[in-house]
Design a protein around this motif. Structure first.
Motif, PDB file in Angstrom:
ATOM      1  N   LEU A  66      53.428  42.220  38.015  1.00 47.11           N
ATOM      2  CA  LEU A  66      53.438  43.679  37.969  1.00 47.11           C
ATOM      3  C   LEU A  66      52.339  44.204  37.046  1.00 47.11           C
ATOM      4  O   LEU A  66      51.607  45.143  37.404  1.00 47.11           O
ATOM      5  CB  LEU A  66      54.805  44.183  37.495  1.00 47.11           C
ATOM      6  CG  LEU A  66      54.966  45.689  37.395  1.00 47.11           C
ATOM      7  CD1 LEU A  66      54.893  46.319  38.777  1.00 47.11           C
ATOM      8  CD2 LEU A  66      56.264  46.046  36.719  1.00 47.11           C
ATOM      9  N   ILE A  67      52.179  43.593  35.884  1.00 45.57           N
ATOM     10  CA  ILE A  67      51.112  43.997  34.961  1.00 45.57           C
ATOM     11  C   ILE A  67      49.750  43.752  35.609  1.00 45.57           C
ATOM     12  O   ILE A  67      48.844  44.584  35.488  1.00 45.57           O
ATOM     13  CB  ILE A  67      51.247  43.240  33.624  1.00 45.57           C
ATOM     14  CG1 ILE A  67      52.494  43.714  32.875  1.00 45.57           C
ATOM     15  CG2 ILE A  67      50.017  43.453  32.760  1.00 45.57           C
ATOM     16  CD1 ILE A  67      52.830  42.884  31.660  1.00 45.57           C
ATOM     17  N   THR A  68      49.613  42.642  36.321  1.00 45.14           N
ATOM     18  CA  THR A  68      48.354  42.350  37.023  1.00 45.14           C
ATOM     19  C   THR A  68      48.056  43.425  38.052  1.00 45.14           C
ATOM     20  O   THR A  68      46.905  43.872  38.180  1.00 45.14           O
ATOM     21  CB  THR A  68      48.433  40.964  37.697  1.00 45.14           C
ATOM     22  OG1 THR A  68      48.663  39.982  36.698  1.00 45.14           O
ATOM     23  CG2 THR A  68      47.159  40.647  38.455  1.00 45.14           C
ATOM     24  N   MET A  69      49.066  43.864  38.780  1.00 46.55           N
ATOM     25  CA  MET A  69      48.859  44.925  39.778  1.00 46.55           C
ATOM     26  C   MET A  69      48.414  46.229  39.110  1.00 46.55           C
ATOM     27  O   MET A  69      47.519  46.913  39.605  1.00 46.55           O
ATOM     28  CB  MET A  69      50.142  45.175  40.578  1.00 46.55           C
ATOM     29  CG  MET A  69      50.513  44.061  41.485  1.00 46.55           C
ATOM     30  SD  MET A  69      49.269  43.848  42.744  1.00 46.55           S
ATOM     31  CE  MET A  69      49.614  42.217  43.249  1.00 46.55           C
ATOM     32  N   VAL A  70      49.031  46.568  38.001  1.00 48.08           N
ATOM     33  CA  VAL A  70      48.652  47.799  37.292  1.00 48.08           C
ATOM     34  C   VAL A  70      47.207  47.694  36.802  1.00 48.08           C
ATOM     35  O   VAL A  70      46.415  48.639  36.975  1.00 48.08           O
ATOM     36  CB  VAL A  70      49.617  48.067  36.116  1.00 48.08           C
ATOM     37  CG1 VAL A  70      49.109  49.182  35.232  1.00 48.08           C
ATOM     38  CG2 VAL A  70      51.005  48.402  36.647  1.00 48.08           C
ATOM     39  N   PHE A  71      46.851  46.561  36.219  1.00 50.37           N
ATOM     40  CA  PHE A  71      45.469  46.366  35.763  1.00 50.37           C
ATOM     41  C   PHE A  71      44.492  46.418  36.933  1.00 50.37           C
ATOM     42  O   PHE A  71      43.399  46.970  36.819  1.00 50.37           O
ATOM     43  CB  PHE A  71      45.320  45.036  35.031  1.00 50.37           C
ATOM     44  CG  PHE A  71      45.871  45.013  33.637  1.00 50.37           C
ATOM     45  CD1 PHE A  71      46.136  46.185  32.945  1.00 50.37           C
ATOM     46  CD2 PHE A  71      46.112  43.813  32.997  1.00 50.37           C
ATOM     47  CE1 PHE A  71      46.639  46.157  31.656  1.00 50.37           C
ATOM     48  CE2 PHE A  71      46.613  43.779  31.705  1.00 50.37           C
ATOM     49  CZ  PHE A  71      46.873  44.955  31.035  1.00 50.37           C
ATOM     50  N   THR A  72      44.878  45.827  38.062  1.00 49.23           N
ATOM     51  CA  THR A  72      43.997  45.826  39.233  1.00 49.23           C
ATOM     52  C   THR A  72      43.779  47.244  39.751  1.00 49.23           C
ATOM     53  O   THR A  72      42.648  47.616  40.091  1.00 49.23           O
ATOM     54  CB  THR A  72      44.577  44.933  40.344  1.00 49.23           C
ATOM     55  OG1 THR A  72      44.789  43.621  39.833  1.00 49.23           O
ATOM     56  CG2 THR A  72      43.640  44.860  41.535  1.00 49.23           C
TER      57      THR A  72
END
Length: 183
Positions: free
Chosen positions: A153-159
């Motif tokens: 989820l954090i990766t998606m937000v950063f992406t």
């Protein structure tokens, strides 16, 4: 660094390596998703350029293609996560039977070699087989899956951030790096 103090230089280098290692260990919960998001953003950008050359998709704006690719990636990851979580749930429900089968197999092997009544075998069994708790192991795997889900989820937000700020972030970094005397 001092030229005439090799031991001091060595100590300073070791302290620097330890400090950087400590920062990497502490920051892995942010650095790993950030690195993953950067790679994912680059992959999505390359895929967007490739898809924009296709006849039907060339009419869509690049942002829509990027959003579609990110959504597709998120759905695939969510589907994989659901499959793994369901499998772990099934394993948790069946662990008593698995533990009983494991103990039965070990008892048969001990009976085959005629060692099931010895004191040494009882001590080995108490220290190994009787200590196995598959339910606890499966629950710890489920906990690891939960933390992995948070990292995704954090990766998606950063992406999303990297894709939305792709051009302006590059300009901001260029301005920040160009004039170091004003810093």
């Amino acid at each position: 660094m001092v030229k005439d103090a090799p031991f001091l230089n060595f100590v300073l280098a070791v302290v620097l390596v330890l400090a950087l290692g400590w920062l990497l260990v502490i920051g892995k919960f942010i650095l790993l998703p950030l690195a993953s998001a950067t790679i994912l953003a680059l992959m999505i950008h390359a895929a967007t350029e490739a898809l924009s050359r296709l006849p039907l998709l060339c009419r869509l704006p690049a942002f829509a293609l990027r959003l579609g690719l990110l959504t597709a990636f998120a759905l695939v990851v969510l589907l994989l996560y659901a499959v793994v979580a369901s499998t772990v749930d099934d394993i948790v429900l069946r662990t008593p039977a698995y533990e009983e089968n494991l103990r039965d197999i070990v008892s048969r092997i001990a009976a085959y070699f005629h060692i099931e009544s010895g004191e040494a075998w009882q001590a080995i069994r108490e220290a190994t087989i009787d200590e196995i708790d598959l339910r606890q192991l499966a629950l710890s795997v489920l906990g690891a899956l939960t933390s992995t889900g948070v990292a995704v989820l954090i990766t998606m937000v950063f992406t999303i951030f990297l894709l939305s700020e792709r051009k302006s972030l590059a300009e901001k970094l260029e301005v920040a790096m160009r004039d170091r005397s004003n810093a």
